[in-house]
Write a protein that holds these residues in place. Structure first.
Motif, PDB file in Angstrom:
ATOM      1  N   ALA A  69     -18.770 -45.156  -4.332  1.00 48.88           N
ATOM      2  CA  ALA A  69     -18.882 -44.248  -5.708  1.00 48.88           C
ATOM      3  C   ALA A  69     -19.189 -42.861  -4.742  1.00 48.88           C
ATOM      4  O   ALA A  69     -18.437 -41.991  -5.384  1.00 48.88           O
ATOM      5  CB  ALA A  69     -19.864 -44.474  -6.664  1.00 48.88           C
ATOM      6  N   ASP A  70     -20.110 -42.651  -3.938  1.00 47.97           N
ATOM      7  CA  ASP A  70     -20.478 -41.417  -3.342  1.00 47.97           C
ATOM      8  C   ASP A  70     -19.266 -41.121  -2.534  1.00 47.97           C
ATOM      9  O   ASP A  70     -19.046 -39.971  -2.511  1.00 47.97           O
ATOM     10  CB  ASP A  70     -21.793 -41.767  -2.295  1.00 47.97           C
ATOM     11  CG  ASP A  70     -23.035 -42.153  -2.919  1.00 47.97           C
ATOM     12  OD1 ASP A  70     -22.908 -41.589  -4.125  1.00 47.97           O
ATOM     13  OD2 ASP A  70     -23.882 -42.641  -2.430  1.00 47.97           O
ATOM     14  N   ASP A  73     -16.778 -39.695  -4.635  1.00 48.83           N
ATOM     15  CA  ASP A  73     -17.461 -38.287  -5.010  1.00 48.83           C
ATOM     16  C   ASP A  73     -16.855 -37.334  -3.993  1.00 48.83           C
ATOM     17  O   ASP A  73     -16.529 -35.958  -4.364  1.00 48.83           O
ATOM     18  CB  ASP A  73     -18.738 -38.244  -5.393  1.00 48.83           C
ATOM     19  CG  ASP A  73     -19.096 -38.695  -6.698  1.00 48.83           C
ATOM     20  OD1 ASP A  73     -18.257 -39.047  -7.744  1.00 48.83           O
ATOM     21  OD2 ASP A  73     -20.298 -39.280  -6.806  1.00 48.83           O
ATOM     22  N   ARG A 118     -22.394 -46.639 -12.493  1.00 50.00           N
ATOM     23  CA  ARG A 118     -22.336 -45.697 -11.240  1.00 50.00           C
ATOM     24  C   ARG A 118     -20.772 -45.126 -11.077  1.00 50.00           C
ATOM     25  O   ARG A 118     -20.373 -44.077 -11.021  1.00 50.00           O
ATOM     26  CB  ARG A 118     -22.906 -46.024 -10.204  1.00 50.00           C
ATOM     27  CG  ARG A 118     -22.722 -44.892  -8.896  1.00 50.00           C
ATOM     28  CD  ARG A 118     -23.532 -43.806  -9.101  1.00 50.00           C
ATOM     29  NE  ARG A 118     -23.396 -42.768  -8.052  1.00 50.00           N
ATOM     30  CZ  ARG A 118     -22.231 -42.006  -7.814  1.00 50.00           C
ATOM     31  NH1 ARG A 118     -21.291 -42.015  -8.731  1.00 50.00           N
ATOM     32  NH2 ARG A 118     -22.133 -41.277  -6.771  1.00 50.00           N
ATOM     33  N   THR A 122     -18.464 -41.755 -12.186  1.00 48.05           N
ATOM     34  CA  THR A 122     -17.424 -41.147 -10.866  1.00 48.05           C
ATOM     35  C   THR A 122     -16.174 -40.942 -11.687  1.00 48.05           C
ATOM     36  O   THR A 122     -15.450 -39.825 -11.208  1.00 48.05           O
ATOM     37  CB  THR A 122     -17.263 -41.888  -9.488  1.00 48.05           C
ATOM     38  OG1 THR A 122     -18.596 -42.037  -9.146  1.00 48.05           O
ATOM     39  CG2 THR A 122     -16.240 -41.439  -8.737  1.00 48.05           C
ATOM     40  N   ARG A 125     -16.091 -37.936 -14.092  1.00 53.71           N
ATOM     41  CA  ARG A 125     -16.276 -36.710 -13.234  1.00 53.71           C
ATOM     42  C   ARG A 125     -14.801 -36.558 -12.850  1.00 53.71           C
ATOM     43  O   ARG A 125     -14.450 -35.415 -12.935  1.00 53.71           O
ATOM     44  CB  ARG A 125     -16.963 -36.969 -12.101  1.00 53.71           C
ATOM     45  CG  ARG A 125     -17.344 -35.529 -11.516  1.00 53.71           C
ATOM     46  CD  ARG A 125     -18.557 -35.581 -10.322  1.00 53.71           C
ATOM     47  NE  ARG A 125     -19.747 -36.271 -10.888  1.00 53.71           N
ATOM     48  CZ  ARG A 125     -20.333 -37.372 -10.700  1.00 53.71           C
ATOM     49  NH1 ARG A 125     -19.739 -38.238 -10.042  1.00 53.71           N
ATOM     50  NH2 ARG A 125     -21.485 -37.762 -11.044  1.00 53.71           N
TER      51      ARG A 125
END
Length: 297
Positions: A69-70, A73, A118, A122, A125
């Motif tokens: 997920a990071d 992003d 999580r 994302t 977003r």
């Protein structure tokens, strides 16, 4: 059209490479990792970035899901900065508890699992911050090679006599990585030619089935292929698992929108499995021939 694909060893990345090799209108740049910096994106200057899915996030360590997920992003920020479309493929497991009816695209997943939530954040977003995106929710992927390929693991276990355990009470639509690659390239070609059809889409194979039934069918077709080659191999058995004792959990994606908007038809997974096993047999023949030549030398 130039596409930047992240996660080089993923079965979908390999399928996209095969699809691009058959075409003269598609160029691929494939990165080993899923991390992407704005500087790297600016140098490559692709028409779109494609991020393959975590195929089984429910069974992965939470830290691995969070890291994915990071990375997505970070890709989103880079794509926003450079104005490059982002394509993120996600697993149907985000619909953790399933639905009794086929799941439409407008239904945003609302899982209980913290790491899955999580991933959903994302996705929220992406939808809120960047219109030029595709979020493609996929049924369980299968292929012969690459990470998350599934069928190759089933075949490898069966041919050495190991038993394979598969859930009997989870219903989904298995999805060929090659079919997804063909669909994604076709969708992006249309978008690059001016189609304004960004958003969320579902893509899966036809015929809802349990993992147990799918794996059993792979075993049956494998046995048929081996018999046709004159090989006698005692294959491992398929054992049923049951996790949901009260009722079967259904994750069946409604893929009508991708057909209406892009003309993408779902592929029957049974035919795709047969095609893959034909390819597996050809590879097996080539390996045996090479082994015989090596022995004669």
């Amino acid at each position: 059209m130039k596409l930047l694909i992240l996660d080089a060893g993923h079965c979908l990345s390999l399928a996209l490479a095969r699809e691009a090799s058959r075409r003269s209108d598609t160029e691929l740049v494939i990165e080993q990792e899923t991390d992407l910096t704005p500087e790297r994106l600016k140098r490559v200057a692709p028409d779109a970035v494609i991020i393959p899915p975590l195929a089984h996030p429910l069974s992965m360590a939470p830290a691995a899901v969070t890291a994915h997920a990071d990375a997505v992003d970070a890709c989103l920020k880079a794509c926003c900065a450079q104005g490059v479309p982002l394509v993120w493929c996600v697993s149907d497991q985000l619909y953790e508890d399933g639905f009794d009816v086929p799941i439409d695209e407008h239904v945003v997943p609302a899982p209980r699992d913290e790491s899955l939530r999580r991933l959903v954040k994302t996705g929220d977003r992406i939808r809120a911050d960047y219109p030029r995106h595709l979020i493609v929710r996929l049924g369980p992927l299968f292929a012969l090679e690459g990470s998350h390929a599934w069928v190759n693991e089933i075949i490898d276990s069966l041919v050495v006599g190991d038993n394979v355990r598969a859930a009997e009470d989870v219903i989904f639509c298995p999805t060929s990585a090659d079919a997804v690659a063909l669909a994604l390239v076709g969708m992006l070609q249309q978008l690059c030619c001016g189609a304004n059809a960004w958003g969320a889409y579902h893509l899966a194979g036809t015929e809802p089935v349990s993992a147990f039934t799918f794996t059993s069918m792979v075993r049956t077709q494998l046995a048929t292929h081996l018999e046709g080659r004159g090989e006698t191999i005692t294959l491992g058995r398929v054992e049923a698992l049951n996790h949901h004792h009260d009722a079967k959990l259904r994750r069946v994606l409604n893929c009508r929108r991708v057909l209406d908007v892009f003309g993408v038809h779902q592929k029957p997974w049974r035919l795709e499995v047969g095609r893959l096993l034909d390819a597996w047999c050809l590879t097996r023949d080539a390996q045996e021939e090479n082994g015989a030549e090596g022995a004669s030398l």
